[in-house]
Design an enzyme around this catalytic site. Sequence first.
Site, short mmCIF file in Angstrom:
data_model
loop_
_atom_site.label_atom_id
_atom_site.label_comp_id
_atom_site.label_asym_id
_atom_site.label_seq_id
_atom_site.Cartn_x
_atom_site.Cartn_y
_atom_site.Cartn_z
N HIS A 165 5.92 -0.77 -5.69
CA HIS A 165 4.92 -0.63 -4.93
C HIS A 165 3.99 0.48 -4.90
O HIS A 165 2.60 0.53 -4.75
CB HIS A 165 5.60 -0.50 -3.28
CG HIS A 165 4.77 -0.14 -2.43
ND1 HIS A 165 4.57 -1.10 -1.37
CD2 HIS A 165 4.23 1.06 -1.95
CE1 HIS A 165 3.63 -0.67 -0.29
NE2 HIS A 165 3.67 0.91 -0.57
N GLU A 166 4.52 1.80 -5.31
CA GLU A 166 3.76 3.01 -5.41
C GLU A 166 2.93 2.82 -6.62
O GLU A 166 1.56 3.63 -6.68
CB GLU A 166 4.80 4.05 -5.75
CG GLU A 166 5.48 4.45 -4.46
CD GLU A 166 4.39 4.70 -2.98
OE1 GLU A 166 3.64 5.03 -3.22
OE2 GLU A 166 5.09 4.16 -1.92
N HIS B 123 -0.41 1.74 -5.72
CA HIS B 123 -1.26 2.71 -5.16
C HIS B 123 -1.85 3.28 -6.42
O HIS B 123 -3.19 3.83 -6.51
CB HIS B 123 -0.55 3.52 -4.14
CG HIS B 123 -0.24 3.19 -2.83
ND1 HIS B 123 -1.08 2.64 -1.78
CD2 HIS B 123 0.87 3.09 -2.25
CE1 HIS B 123 -0.58 2.25 -0.85
NE2 HIS B 123 0.71 2.53 -0.94
N HIS C 292 -4.88 1.50 -7.91
CA HIS C 292 -5.94 1.57 -6.98
C HIS C 292 -6.56 3.06 -7.16
O HIS C 292 -8.01 2.89 -7.19
CB HIS C 292 -5.47 1.56 -5.56
CG HIS C 292 -6.55 1.10 -4.51
ND1 HIS C 292 -6.43 0.98 -3.25
CD2 HIS C 292 -7.63 0.66 -4.71
CE1 HIS C 292 -7.32 0.62 -2.53
NE2 HIS C 292 -8.23 0.51 -3.42
#
Length: 654
Positions: free
Chosen positions: A445-446, A449, A452
């Site tokens: 998940h991280e 980020h 991104h």
Amino acid sequence: MTDNPFFAPSTLPYGLPDFAAVREEHFVPAFERGMADHLAEVEAIANSPEPPTFDNTLAALERSGRILHRVQTVFDTLAESLGTEGIWEIEREMAPRLARHRDAITLHRPLWERIRRVTAADPEEARLLERYRTDFVKAGADLTEDQQARLRELNGELAELSTEFAQNVLRSATESALVVGNAAELDGLDEARIRAIEKDGEYVLPLLNSTVQPALARLTDRATRERLYTLSTERAPENLALAARMATLRAERAVLLGYPDHAAYKVADQTARTVDAVEERLGQLVGPAVRNALKEAEALAEQAGHAIEPWDWSFYTEKVRQARYDIDKDALRPFFELNRVYEDGVFLAAALLYGVTLTERHDLHGYHPDVRVWEVFDEDGTALGLFLLDPYARPTKRGGAWMHNLVEQSFLLDERPVVVNNLNIAKPETGPTLLTLDEVRTAFHEFGHALHGLFSSVRFPRLEGTNVPRDFVEYPSQVNEMWMFWPEILAGYARHHETGEPLPGDLVAKLTEAQTFNQGFAMVEYLAAALLDWSWHRIGADEDLDPPAFEARALERWGLDLDQVRPRYRTAYFLHIFSGDYHAGYYSYVWSQVFDAESVEWFTANGGPTRENGDRFRELVLARGGSVDPLDAFREFLGRDAEMGPLLRRKGLE
């Protein structure tokens, strides 16, 4: 201080801050010079005799305040990840001063008049202009002098209260820790964990920042579980009054700015747009989630032989999971070793999808010895930026997991991204770091980020990759979670740390089958927190609030007052909304999951982690950041608007 490291850009690769050169006494002088220089730059822009143009106004604002930006970035990093009493004292001093500084810019009338007269020459300039105009209006640029004076007072007090709230939560992790004198009371925890928390003949288990503590799934002694759960839910009681005061001040500010309440103010420039849209979507999920949670509670009670209390849920969930799917989550941990999860899992997925490679830079260092640094390269060898990983929990590190930028990508400033992922894994005394299934999910998940930020390809810092609406920013990270179970990626990292044997195929099948297990609980605890946040920010400015009674009424109103399932975060330790920027925005996780679930079905239908699929997602979503309307980016990627069906199917909530 002529040797202050913040007065000039870092000379390290990619502008990585030179943490080794930073001392606490550098911060206040750097903040003061940074604010002074920034205001001087703003005055020069606002009072220029030249007619306002995009370059001499907006681009100039984007170039301004670099000293302040450097010191703020490093200070925030340390305050969150490596706090000290000295850092916290500086934080208390600077919070209201920084709030006044922000107001001095957004309430600067001559500057606002110039911004209003600027025109844009291309779509990215137009997007930046639109964002600046929205920011200034929402910050009070159009208010009267008297209204602006009151707004400054509100912002200053809110900054002070937010800082105090966060520091109280951080201290409560140790002040409200579970302390036992007999190791037998901790039966169920592994021996290494018990040894790690022994201090002077006692055992001290600090709290993580969520209602349900991970140890509740393993502690066999029911009385110990109840003590731990009670400590978790009753911590930081002094924050209740702070939360009520902050909610009231935010409500007053919203009315001052022309909105009926703070929630309406916050969502106006999010992808949700209106409070009705948020309440409709969350309301659609409450009924199915509660029904599933009650069914789950019945199964747990049958397993336990007694009624289930909140401190029992995690423990008996594992019992039922093991009975139903023959999955022992503790038995999975030897297959999830930290280095392998990243090198052969998280990084492998990025290589398959986007062609990127990561090379560890042992010559570069973060702010703590546990922080590791990788250089990130595109498939053609082009250097993209740096990725830093801070995996371990510390007493002065805030709970949870998060990504932040140390340097934002910008063609205007010729800067490439430097991004950090923070986790909160218990560090073993010796030997390998073995992760839980949830910690593996958090790692993917991280890093979503991080991608991104790393793939951002924009001109202006204000439009950097992760600088998108709060209810869209979780979308790419949630999509990245899907790769943890993708067969070729799972086969790469899920190997026994001693034997190298892959995770048995029957376990893989069972994990896949069990993905909707306990989703009623997960959705109810999340929705309860999201709607508690929402309720705090739908109040009027003149309401007389009793926080415990208010919390109870809010949950009852939404049908989420279940005895067995409490909100993921309760008011006194809800850092996301009373310290972070998720106030009236915690709904964004499930809002983003709607986009995420649609995208997961798209990737699955189109062949999974292929370069063609990755390049499409990178080009249309990740690289564009805030330079386009995020809903337009999503529509271009998927070919239509998002629908609820895929999310309901994923959660087993049809």
